[in-house]
Structures are given as C-alpha cells and as structure tokens.
Design a protein around this motif. Structure first.
Motif, PDB file in Angstrom:
ATOM      1  N   GLU A 192       0.771  -1.296   0.229  1.00 18.69           N
ATOM      2  CA  GLU A 192      -0.261  -0.708  -0.609  1.00 18.69           C
ATOM      3  C   GLU A 192       1.353   1.453   0.117  1.00 18.69           C
ATOM      4  O   GLU A 192       0.476   2.283  -0.238  1.00 18.69           O
ATOM      5  CB  GLU A 192      -1.152   0.021   1.309  1.00 18.69           C
ATOM      6  CG  GLU A 192      -2.057  -1.218   1.332  1.00 18.69           C
ATOM      7  CD  GLU A 192      -1.303  -2.467   1.444  1.00 18.69           C
ATOM      8  OE1 GLU A 192      -0.724  -2.584   1.750  1.00 18.69           O
ATOM      9  OE2 GLU A 192      -2.568  -2.925   2.395  1.00 18.69           O
ATOM     10  N   THR A 193       1.744   0.723   0.323  1.00 17.54           N
ATOM     11  CA  THR A 193       3.292   2.429   0.054  1.00 17.54           C
ATOM     12  C   THR A 193       4.173   2.560  -0.035  1.00 17.54           C
ATOM     13  O   THR A 193       5.453   3.002  -0.565  1.00 17.54           O
ATOM     14  CB  THR A 193       3.372   1.908   1.747  1.00 17.54           C
ATOM     15  OG1 THR A 193       4.322   0.998   1.623  1.00 17.54           O
ATOM     16  CG2 THR A 193       2.235   2.766   2.780  1.00 17.54           C
ATOM     17  N   GLU A 194       4.440   1.158  -1.073  1.00 13.58           N
ATOM     18  CA  GLU A 194       5.115   0.983  -2.147  1.00 13.58           C
ATOM     19  C   GLU A 194       5.306   1.663  -4.240  1.00 13.58           C
ATOM     20  O   GLU A 194       3.792   1.399  -3.950  1.00 13.58           O
ATOM     21  CB  GLU A 194       5.348  -0.068  -1.896  1.00 13.58           C
ATOM     22  CG  GLU A 194       6.557  -1.043  -1.359  1.00 13.58           C
ATOM     23  CD  GLU A 194       7.901   0.160  -0.738  1.00 13.58           C
ATOM     24  OE1 GLU A 194       7.687   0.216  -2.107  1.00 13.58           O
ATOM     25  OE2 GLU A 194       8.725  -0.401   0.984  1.00 13.58           O
ATOM     26  N   GLN A 195       5.743   2.038  -4.502  1.00 12.70           N
ATOM     27  CA  GLN A 195       5.534   2.288  -5.943  1.00 12.70           C
ATOM     28  C   GLN A 195       6.078   1.735  -6.807  1.00 12.70           C
ATOM     29  O   GLN A 195       5.383   1.653  -8.214  1.00 12.70           O
ATOM     30  CB  GLN A 195       5.906   3.883  -5.611  1.00 12.70           C
ATOM     31  CG  GLN A 195       5.393   5.034  -4.596  1.00 12.70           C
ATOM     32  CD  GLN A 195       4.421   5.030  -5.065  1.00 12.70           C
ATOM     33  OE1 GLN A 195       3.579   5.472  -6.207  1.00 12.70           O
ATOM     34  NE2 GLN A 195       3.225   6.087  -3.973  1.00 12.70           N
ATOM     35  N   THR A 196       7.037   0.926  -6.471  1.00  8.60           N
ATOM     36  CA  THR A 196       7.791   0.363  -7.985  1.00  8.60           C
ATOM     37  C   THR A 196       8.154  -1.078  -7.233  1.00  8.60           C
ATOM     38  O   THR A 196       9.258  -0.907  -6.267  1.00  8.60           O
ATOM     39  CB  THR A 196       9.292   0.840  -8.566  1.00  8.60           C
ATOM     40  OG1 THR A 196       8.438   2.867  -8.332  1.00  8.60           O
ATOM     41  CG2 THR A 196       9.151  -0.074  -9.544  1.00  8.60           C
ATOM     42  N   VAL A 197       7.389  -1.735  -7.124  1.00 11.60           N
ATOM     43  CA  VAL A 197       8.102  -3.362  -7.115  1.00 11.60           C
ATOM     44  C   VAL A 197       8.234  -4.533  -7.929  1.00 11.60           C
ATOM     45  O   VAL A 197       7.817  -4.339  -9.714  1.00 11.60           O
ATOM     46  CB  VAL A 197       7.134  -3.983  -6.062  1.00 11.60           C
ATOM     47  CG1 VAL A 197       7.463  -5.338  -6.124  1.00 11.60           C
ATOM     48  CG2 VAL A 197       6.851  -2.977  -5.237  1.00 11.60           C
ATOM     49  N   VAL A 198       9.498  -4.887  -7.728  1.00 10.38           N
ATOM     50  CA  VAL A 198      10.086  -6.673  -8.799  1.00 10.38           C
ATOM     51  C   VAL A 198       9.959  -7.436  -7.869  1.00 10.38           C
ATOM     52  O   VAL A 198      10.625  -7.611  -7.405  1.00 10.38           O
ATOM     53  CB  VAL A 198      11.354  -6.022  -9.047  1.00 10.38           C
ATOM     54  CG1 VAL A 198      11.247  -7.500 -10.401  1.00 10.38           C
ATOM     55  CG2 VAL A 198      11.795  -4.963 -10.035  1.00 10.38           C
TER      56      VAL A 198
END
Length: 693
Positions: free
Chosen positions: A62-68
């Motif tokens: 919910e607080t992350e913008q970019t995830v791999v």
C-alpha cells in the motif's frame, strides 16, 4: 516522477522454496546496483531487496511505488512457504479493487514445465495484482527449470534496468561491463586432442574475432565470501565450532532430521536377457532397474523416530564420488591439503556450509559438482586461467555475444563445474571461488515402494533406473553414471573379477553383509500424495517406468487397511506403461498377485516399443483414453482420486490432456469446461502428482 529530489525506491520481493528465486533476486539487486554506480546521474533511484514474508514489518504494498517480484511455485502449484503470509493478505476478496492503483510492478515467475501447473503461483499473483489495479511497467518473465532457468531469466534481467529507467523517465546511455580481448589469442583451429573437446568449439567464427565482449557481473556476495585453512584445528575451535554430528542445512522439504541409512539388500527388477527368438525386444534402449532396501539406523543423538507410509519419499545425501573429489583437489592444487580444516569466515553469505569441516568433506558433501555453471561462474573462473586461449574461451561462453555457444555446449550438454575444470586445465581458482560458484549439493529423491512392515518398521525400499550419461567432453568412469544410482550400481561390480558379467551375475556374487554401505538421508515432506484415510474411496493410479514403484506401496498398504476395515474397499485402477514386456515390466508378479487378491480392480498395461499396430496403445495416455466412459464415471460419480507418477519428460502434460479428453468425450463438455473440471480436481486434491525429470 520528474522531481529529481524525490527518492525513488525499487523494492525487489522474492518468494523462494529451494533458494532459486532468492539467488536470482540477489542477482537482480547486484545488477541494478552496478548500473546505478556507473550512471553519471542515478536519478535518486535506490534498490532494496526483501523476502515476501517480511510484510508488515519492513514493507507494505500500500505504500510502495515500484516493485519487482521474483517468485517460484511449489507442491501442486502453491506459493512457497515464505510467500504464504503475503499471499493470504492480498488474496482476500474483500479488498477494494483500487487498493494498489498506485503500484507499478513487474514479475519473474519460476517453474518447471514437467509439472502441469507451470509457474502457477507467479501467474496467480500476476492476475491478483492486476485485479487490485496495479499496473506493469515491464512484461512478465518466466524461467523454466525443465530447459534451464537461464534461457528465460537472463534476457529478462538483461532488459530490466532499462525498463526501470524508462518507468522513471530517467533513461540515459549505460556503460555495460565489457572486456578488451585484443590481447588474448583466438582459439586456434589446430588444437590438441583435449582442446578439440566440444566446449572449445564455436559455430560462429565471428565470436573469436571480437575485440570486446559484454560480460555478466560477478555477484557481490561471491567476492565477499572468505575461507581460511588450518593444518591442525586450534584447540579452542574443537568445542565451540566443530560440529558434533553431520551438518546439512535444514531444507523446507525436510520432514525429519538427517539420519543414517544402511543398504541391506539389492534386487534387480529389470531383465538383461530374453529368448533368442524374441524379436519384439531391443537391447539398445533397455534400462537397468534396481530395487534397494535401506534400514534407518539413527536420527541424531536422540535415536531414530522416522516412520513412513506409502507415498512417502526420502532424500539421500550421498555426496560426490571420491574420484571426482580427488580430481577437484588436483585441479585446485589442494591434493596435499585434503585433511586440512576449512573455516568459513563469512557464514552469513552461504548458510548451507558448516562453520568448520575438512577440505575433503566440504567438496564431497556441500558442492554440487555436476551443476551447470551460470555465466557469472564462467566469467569468474576465467580470471584464474593461465592459458590465454582457455581464458578467452571462458569469456566467450560467459558473454552476451556467446549466448548461442553457451546454450549449445554448456546448457544442452549439461556440462558441470567438474567438466569445466577438466577441459580448462589451466584454470586453478582458489577454493573460496569454487565454493562461492557451486550450489549446495542436491539430495537425490526417491519414492518409497513398500508399505510399512510391522516386523521391519525401520526399513524402506526404493526403485530406480541406473542413470547413465553420454561419453562426451572429457567424461569417464564415475562421470558416466548418476551419483546415487551409479554408487549402488558400482557396488554390484565391486567384487566381480570376470569381465562381461550381467547385473544378475553381479548380484549373485555380491555379499552386502561384508560390504555394507551407509548414506545420510531424510524423509521428505509430502502431505498430499497419500492414500485417502477412507478405504472406500476409489483410486486411479497412473505410472510410467519406475513411476509404478510408489503404487506398489499403495497396494500393499491398501491391502493391510482393507483387512482391518469393516467397509468394503473402493475400486483401485492402475494404468502402467513401460518399454518392454520382458525387460522392464517391473513388479509384474506383485501386480498380478494384487489383482488376483482383488486389491487391484483393473490393471491396464502398455509397452511403447512393442505396439502391434497404430491403434494399439503405446503410452499411458492412450490407455486412459481407451477407457474414457468407465474412468469418467469413476471420477465424477464415485469421486475417485487420481495419482500420477513418472519420470518421463512431458508425461504430466500428456496425462493431464488425456484426462481433459476423457471429460470432453465421456462427460460431453467443451474443451474449456473440461480443463476447468480437471483444474478443480487439482484444487480439491483429487488429482495429485509425483513427477520428476
């Protein structure tokens, strides 16, 4: 995104059962870090890496913008253990559909196409993220262990960082790691006999003329790994560091401690000879199949408490052949230091290694010498080659430009680390470099083929084909056999003086009481591939080759339980396929006896090398389709459980498609609904697989 002062975090999240996804996530982290280091402007991008199970403590989507995401699949298409907490949270249907509308992600899914539900968790996660309105900034990638993870993984990783920069509108020209090979001589056309080895041959002459090569990065943890050798062990180390018993890192699949298992009997199941007038059999592809009886001796200091039931399997830690360990010691100039003690100074880097052990034991029990080296491994080994031609060739094989050669002569030939050291004999890496580039020794897994014996509860039986390999590269002797199956097969030849003896003759001459062999082993978790507790539930078993072995155990256990049960046993069907009726139709006598005793209701067998005509069934999938109506009724009306076991590549897919065809024809359903029907059987644990390559 245009504000240069904004911190842009790229979070790499991994879910891993055996360590593959974790290792690849580390590789991605290192690649991204390296690219950021060489950029004149890193655009405030930072890269961090976490395990999925740290959710709530160290991150929240919910607080992350970019995830791999880098995830594997385990069991019957399920998430790995360290991804369960994460997946339970985000699979809840009550979550708002716009929950992750801010999130941009990409995903690398690992799997094995020998299993029907290939990369299933990755696919499910991908779908769920999009249902919660997350959007991709880079296409989903897939790694297939059946053909080699690197074939899908490396190209995906190679273009990932460019996708990250494009996502942040921050793309600029990148400096890629290159090496100037002008000073290294190309591999000459006229070479010694050894250099004519396949590994030294290229199909692209332009490769040897290139002045520059694009090379993979050497992972940072490989460089930070350190060992120290002690000729004698310091006294203060004896009590504090020296393991009191055999050390092997606890694996997620373990269902027991590591124990000692002693070989007590060998029995050949296949036949070497047939009648002279038998024209249906062919010697060229007949396999040697052996049954081994093992006795559990101990389980650590507390004694033995390992039981088993039909459907269980055991992992055997046999270790590398002594001859191959000695070859490695010779290659590393360590033959005179085999009994030195090796201290791991950075245990946090590779926790599967013991803190202290002898050099010989380190190579024997903790390095997988037959693993196909990654390109980064070849790149690292090239630094320790004295011969310029050999050094150049290793650099070529590890380079982006040499990808075709790498696949042809390394990946497709299953060239292991030992093969590399033999062919490139000027390569003498330090021990810590070899250890860092070698995966942990992989246990060999075998299904139990007997029901628990009340009189010998500590004994279990396994059946296996003797694995042999092509005499290619510089392989000889032990390298032409599987590690565990070859070890047992060599026992048969150990006391045989005459040449040309058959395995039958070897068995007759072998005295196991005078030649006892002990191995380290453990019980493997297998919660689903078991008989139902209710004996009245029908079962359908599908096996190919040695895949029939666990079903012999099923039948034995079914017979014991039925005798004590007050309700009649459900129907029990077996579809079995092998190559030859007179060579490798293993457990024929036992199966027919179970059929005579009414334990086995239906026995359908086919022989792939003996089909009378085109209409005769060759494979188990043909047998299944030939009995569609009765089989569908058994599954749909009587709620039978289907078990599939075999070692034939592609068998899982063929049997799955055959069952879909059964539902289509006998159940009069569309193809789409038939697939959905079989998928639901899997979800209900009524379609269970035990498949290996």
């Amino acid at each position: 995104m245009d504000d240069q002062s904004v911190r842009r975090r790229v979070l790499i999240l991994y879910g891993s059962e055996t360590g593959q996804s974790e290792a690849i996530s580390q590789q991605i982290h290192d690649q991204c870090d390296h690219h950021l280091e060489v950029l004149t402007d890193n655009f405030n991008i930072s890269v961090e890496r976490l395990c999925l199970d740290t959710i709530g403590d160290q991150y929240s989507l919910e607080t992350e913008q970019t995830v791999v995401f880098v995830v594997s699949t385990t069991g019957e298409g399920e998430p790995p253990q360290n991804a369960l907490k994460f997946y339970r949270k985000y699979r809840k249907r009550a979550l708002p559909k716009s929950l992750l509308s801010h999130l941009r992600y990409c995903l690398l899914a690992l799997g094995d196409t020998n299993y029907e539900r290939f990369a299933n968790f990755g696919k499910d996660l991908d779908k769920r993220l999009q249902e919660l309105s997350a959007k991709k900034f880079y296409d989903t990638g897939f790694g297939d262990d059946a053909v080699g993870l690197e074939l899908g993984v490396e190209p995906w990783i190679e273009n990932l960082f460019t996708a990250v920069l494009n996502h942040f509108n921050a793309y600029s020209s990148l400096n890629v790691p290159i090496v100037d090979v002008k000073l290294l001589t190309p591999v000459e056309r006229e070479m010694s006999a050894k250099d004519n080895c396949l590994l030294m041959q290229t199909t692209d002459e332009r490769l040897s003329q290139l002045d520059q090569l694009n090379l993979p990065l050497i992972p940072s943890k490989f460089k930070s790994f350190q060992l120290k050798l002690h000729e004698t062990l310091p006294e203060e180390y004896v009590d504090k560091c020296l393991p009191k018993e055999f050390y092997f890192q606890t694996l997620p699949v373990m269902d027991s401690k590591v124990f000692d298992a002693t070989l007590v009997e060998l029995r050949q199941l296949s036949t070497d000879s047939v009648a002279d007038n038998d024209e249906t059999d062919s010697r060229c592809d007949a396999k040697t199949i052996i049954e081994a009886t093992m006795r559990i001796e101990s389980e650590g200091e507390g004694g033995c408490s390992v039981g088993h039931e039909a459907g269980d399997s055991f992992g055997v830690i046999v270790g590398n052949y002594d001859e191959e360990v000695n070859q490695v010691l010779h290659s590393l100039d360590l033959s005179g230091k085999r009994d030195f003690y090796c201290e791991v100074l950075t245990p946090e880097v590779f926790p599967h290694l013991p803190k202290i052990c002898k050099v010989y034991d380190l190579i024997k029990y903790y390095l997988e010498l037959r693993s196909v080296p990654k390109k980064s491994c070849l790149r690292h080994l090239a630094d320790f080659c004295d011969n310029p031609s050999q050094k150049r060739r290793l650099l070529e094989l590890s380079s982006r430009e040499g990808g075709e050669d790498y696949n042809r002569v390394v990946r497709n030939q299953f060239a292991g680390i030992l093969d590399i050291l033999q062919v490139f004999d000027s390569c003498r890496p330090p021990l810590d470099v070899l250890v860092a580039n070698s995966p942990c020794f992989a246990p060999r897994y075998y299904s139990v083929c007997n029901a628990p014996d009340p009189l010998n509860r500590n004994q279990f039986k396994i059946a296996f084909s003797v694995t042999t390999f092509e005499e290619t590269l510089l392989r000889k002797d032990t390298q032409l056999f599987g590690v565990f199956t070859g070890t047992l097969f060599r026992l048969l030849r150990h006391e045989v003086s005459a040449q040309g003896d058959s395995v039958d003759q070897c068995l007759a001459k072998l005295s196991l009481e005078s030649n006892m062999k002990s191995f380290k082993a453990f019980k493997r978790k297998n919660p689903y591939f078991k008989l139902p507790s209710n004996v009245s539930i029908p079962i359908v078993m599908v096996g190919a080759g040695t895949g029939v072995a666990p079903f012999v155990g099923f039948l034995g256990q079914r017979q014991l339980v039925s005798k004590r049960s007050t309700v009649p046993a459900g129907e029990c069907w077996l579809f079995y396929g092998c190559r030859h009726s007179r060579r490798d139709y293993i457990y024929e006598r036992e199966l027919k006896q179970y059929q005579s005793d009414k334990v086995l209701t239906q026995l359908y067998v086919c022989f792939s090398r003996e089909s009378v005509d085109e209409k005769s069934p060759k494979y188990v999938q043909n047998l299944i389709q030939n009995h569609s109506t009765a089989l569908y009724r058994l599954i749909d009306v009587r709620k039978a459980i289907v078990y599939v076991c075999g070692d034939l590549k592609g068998m899982a897919t063929d049997v799955f498609n055959a069952l879909v065809s059964v539902v289509e024809t006998a159940g009069k359903q569309s193809r789409e609904n038939a697939v959905k029907y079989v998928r639901e059987l899997q979800s209900e644990k009524r379609y269970l697989q035990d498949i290996w390559t």
